[in-house]
Every structure is written in C-alpha cells, then in structure tokens.
Design an enzyme around this catalytic site. Sequence first.
Site, PDB file in Angstrom:
ATOM      1  N   PHE A   1      52.628  55.181  -2.741  1.00  0.00           N
ATOM      2  CA  PHE A   1      52.032  56.506  -2.742  1.00  0.00           C
ATOM      3  C   PHE A   1      51.810  56.885  -1.283  1.00  0.00           C
ATOM      4  O   PHE A   1      51.780  56.024  -0.399  1.00  0.00           O
ATOM      5  CB  PHE A   1      50.705  56.493  -3.512  1.00  0.00           C
TER       6      PHE A   1
ATOM      7  N   HIS B   1      47.227  69.601  -2.800  1.00  0.00           N
ATOM      8  CA  HIS B   1      48.356  68.718  -3.073  1.00  0.00           C
ATOM      9  C   HIS B   1      49.635  69.430  -2.637  1.00  0.00           C
ATOM     10  O   HIS B   1      49.814  70.615  -2.920  1.00  0.00           O
ATOM     11  CB  HIS B   1      48.406  68.386  -4.567  1.00  0.00           C
TER      12      HIS B   1
ATOM     13  N   GLU C   1      52.788  62.984  -7.392  1.00  0.00           N
ATOM     14  CA  GLU C   1      53.205  62.306  -6.166  1.00  0.00           C
ATOM     15  C   GLU C   1      54.169  61.157  -6.461  1.00  0.00           C
ATOM     16  O   GLU C   1      54.885  60.700  -5.574  1.00  0.00           O
ATOM     17  CB  GLU C   1      51.978  61.791  -5.415  1.00  0.00           C
TER      18      GLU C   1
ATOM     19  N   HIS D   1      43.892  70.840  -5.536  1.00  0.00           N
ATOM     20  CA  HIS D   1      44.054  69.718  -6.464  1.00  0.00           C
ATOM     21  C   HIS D   1      42.798  68.879  -6.676  1.00  0.00           C
ATOM     22  O   HIS D   1      42.530  68.414  -7.774  1.00  0.00           O
ATOM     23  CB  HIS D   1      45.183  68.827  -5.944  1.00  0.00           C
TER      24      HIS D   1
ATOM     25  N   ARG E   1      41.677  62.584   0.392  1.00  0.00           N
ATOM     26  CA  ARG E   1      41.780  61.468  -0.559  1.00  0.00           C
ATOM     27  C   ARG E   1      43.147  60.811  -0.521  1.00  0.00           C
ATOM     28  O   ARG E   1      44.173  61.485  -0.550  1.00  0.00           O
ATOM     29  CB  ARG E   1      41.491  61.957  -1.984  1.00  0.00           C
TER      30      ARG E   1
END
Length: 618
Positions: A155, A271, A291, A386, A421
């Site tokens: 990620f 996002h 993602e 997001h 985040r």
Amino acid sequence: MARTPRGEGDSSVPAAELGGVERRLEDADETAADGIEYDIVTTPVLVIGAGAAGARVAIALAEAGVEPLVIGKRDHGDAHTTWAAGGVNAALGSLDSEDDWTVHAADTLNEGHHLNDPEAVELTARHMPDRIRELEEWGMPLDRTDDGEINQRYFGAQSYRRTCFVGDRTGEAMLETLIDRARELEIPYRENVMITRLLSDGQRVSGAIGFDMETGRGLLFRSEHVVVAAGGFSALYDRHSSRDDENNGDAQALALEAGARLLDAEFVQFHPTGMVGERYGEEWDGRLVTEAVRGEGGRLYNAEGERFMERYSPDQMELDARDVVARAIAREVREGRGTENGGVFLDISHRDDDYVRDRLPSMVERFESLGVDITAEPMEVAPTAHYTMGGVDIDFRTGETGVEGLYAVGEAVAGVHGANRLGGNSLAETVTIGKLIGEYVASAVIPDDREPTVEDGQRAFAEREFRALAGLSAADGEHTPEAILEELGELLWEHAGILRDEAGLREGLDRLDELRARTAELRIDGDRTSRSFEYAVDLSVSLTVAEALLRTALERTESRGAHYRTDHPETATDWRVNLVLSVDDGDLSIRRRGVGEPSEPVREALEEGYELDYHHLE
C-alpha cells in the site's frame, strides 16, 4: 454528490444475513406533559456506532462480562467499514521478513508528518499482528500465499508488504467476522437510530437522546458509560467516498457539545482515486477506487498519455503518500493535462487478466456494470474526500475524553494518523484500539451502572430535546436542508479542499455564516421518518464541524500532510503541534499543544530510514 432517498444507497452487506440478537430494552413508554411520547432504554454501556470500532468495543465488553447496547443509523451490518476495500495493516512478515511493528510504527509516523500521538501509533502497530490472527481464528477469510501464509500487498508509503486483504472487499469481510462474533456473544443492538444529543452537563455524560428513524418516536438512552464510534466527517465535502447519511460529523459535534475537545480538525485526507466521469453517472461520482489497484501495479496517466508520477515521485511513483499523489493529480488537471471531466486515468490492464480478476474482483464487477472492462481499459479517476484524521481528543489506553463517562474510538477520534493516514491503518485502528477501550470501559463499570435510574432532571433535559425535534419537523420555511448541505459541500471543496489559502478560508467562513443564517427558514418535506428530517438534523452538526475545520485550517499557517496552504507551502518546525479545539462561552477556541516522542525502538526504526521500493512491482 447527489443525495439519495433512504433505501437507494449501496448496501454491500445484507443486514438479514449478519443478524445479531435484537432485544427490546425499553423500561417504559413515557408521555411528557405536552403529550410527546418517547421510550426510555437503560444499559450499562451504550455504544453509538455499529461499524468495526463499535463492534470491537462491544465484543471486548461482552467478553469481560458486561452487556452493552450497540446502536447504529443504518441496518445492522451495513456500516462504512464495508467500504474499506483494499486491506488492513499488520507487520506479519509473510512476504518481507524484515518487517516488524517498529517499522510499521515508523511508516505511520512518517506518513503522519510526526503529528501523531506516538503512544496511539505504537499501540496500533504492536497489537495488530495479534488482532489479525484473532480475526483469522474468528473466520475472516484472508487471502493466502502459495505456502498458506496470510498474504500481504503493498500500500502507498509502506516500506514493506504488510497489508492483509480479502481480495478487494476486506472491510466487508472484517465486519462480517466481527458481527458473527457479536452474534455468538449475544450482544444486543438497535438499528436505524439517530442520536441528536448526549445527555451531559459538560462534566459528565449519562446517556443519549435521539429517535427511531423508522417510526419517528423519541428515545432516551440512560447509561453511565457512552462510547462514541460514529465515524468521521469527510462526507461534508461535495465529492466524497462515503454515503450521504454517514461520516457527516455526528461523532465530533456530539462530543464537542457534551464538553469534549476536538483535535486537528484541519486534516482531511483526499484519496487520489475517486471515480469521476459522465459515463459512471452522478451516483458514483467520488466513490472510491481502492488503493489496492495501485498496490497491485496500477499506473496513472494524464490525458496526454504521460505517466506523470515520474515527475513528482520517481522512486515511489503511484504508491507515494496519498496527499502527494492527490496533489499531483490536482496539478495535472489545473495545468490542462487532465480529462474533460477533471480527472486522470488509472490503468491496471498491463497485468494478467486472471490476476486482476482474482485480486480485484469487486472493482472488476463494479466497472463491468458500468460498461468498463478494467482488464482491458483504464478507469477515469480524480481525488475525493475520503477520511478525517482529525476528531475527538482521547486517551488511547482508555478512550476517555475528559468528560466523565464519555469515550470515543475509531474515525471519530484523532491521534493515530497525524497529518495524513497511512493506507490500511484505518481498519487496524478500529480493532486494536477498540479492544483496549472496550476492556477499560468494562473495568470501569460498577454494579450500580448495570441498572441506571432516570432522574427528573435527565428526563426534563430529554423532553426539551424532543420538543425541539418536534418543532424542527414542523418547519415550513423556504430553504430545504438538502440544498444547504449541498452548498456546504461545494463551499468546503472550494475553500478547504486539496489546496487552501487564507483568502479562501476566510471567504469560506463568511459563506458558512450565510448558510447558518438560512437555517432559520428551513422547510422539512415529510415527518420525522423522512430523509428531509434526517438531513435537517445532519445540518446542525455539519455546520459545527465545518466551522471547526475552516478555523483550524486558517490557524495552521504551514503545509503538512493533507493540509496544504499555497500561501504557506513549507513545513515549519515550530508548527509541529496539535491544534486543540473546545467550546468556551459558546464560541470555538483553539490552542496549541506539543506532540510526544516515540519510544526508543521506534526512534531506531525511524533513523534506519526504511522506504518503499516501488520497482518491485515493475
């Protein structure tokens, strides 16, 4: 994003399949002196929010011998958790043995630009391997490697492959697992309940007030311990990845009004890849393209066919931090290299067709239903609001808010994620911190809490709220709440979006005052079971949280993580502080607070300078 009538939103998990134990816990049917009828419900612990965080708190309580009541705004099992598709982080080392919890913590702090609460980060990273194995034991069908280990994928901004997954429906699978466990423990729940106010004197909380969204009947919940797990506030924005009836600031506004503090409300994650384009239709505008697409090798191209991330991040490419990729897309569009719909293209078609269908089944299915074969052609995407890193200020070992009896957890709170985040950490926070808070609240319950009584003052407080709701439902002005909420979304996107500056933020505050003035002439089209009434209740909390966001964004005169000020583009050392927001004499006030330091093992991991090598995916 257009607002939809109740019942027309996407529901990934049928409530009937997830079940639970539904019990009527009303102690009495009450009638106020003016004829308003309502029910009184008593419980030792009230959990507001039925997603992963609320569910994990409730499981910990039940395992400790305390029976909570969980309530949610939607059907049981249909929570925003189901939309967290790509995965959940845990430093298992299944594919990269060098990974461990300290590197996970270091990545989280780096992605959060070191505004995170270090203790919260370390609790999450340290406990997550145990939590993922626990979920596995409870039946979560995690994807496996050929050797039978729990599989893991890359990620964005992660040094190693540590994101565990169930195809691209990880959140849905996690919530199913948690609710199955809650069913085994016979944890009671009540669905389709909207909370409008916490029962609080500013020092202590002793319950909550709301109404049944299906009948309109008032509800007074009496409890000595209230856990707020009702999500964030990204749906305030015009383009967002949530549904319109969730993530609109309920948790933050309820806690703030009850006497708690908010922290870092300026940090909203955009996002990079939300759906955009006329071919998808208004219903899908802003909805998340996970993602996991980029984690499995998806590439971004502008309208001129350039793989533009080579200009912005040649080492980490599409898997750089979300704020970096989102700003890169925004710049491509602003400089005329975007699509006609204001987006770019995300392409996974270079991967093997069967591989794409195996790893991204939900994405394949969704786009096929819209006439797009992602194994053969690109998706059109653009940034979308997001997640909110800001939220209620808590002690992460206990969940305490500073108001006795009030706790908070999940996206409702701030601290784990700092200024941005790390992808895959939202689900991780729900189950790690949720378990710890549930255990602490269970230890705080005393025998008298199990059958709380309703005092006359509490009853009077609730009846005032019910009268106010009745008055709201009868409003017959010229402005609909739907229209004002849509204007609020446009306001925030324009003035507190990916790129911000002082003039825009001040104009946003002025426009916010104008919207607030128009609420004096609301018109409700329907009774207390209508969508119109629900949006009217949403409007009051949304305006409060929007003001907190705008004011803290104006206060922070630097750029850090998801907060980018074009008039202050540099990150300033003296701004490594949290902004704490509270209500003083009816007005919002902001103060600065220093940030703690990580433990020695995590400092060592930070000094090692671990970093993702994107080219493993080439």
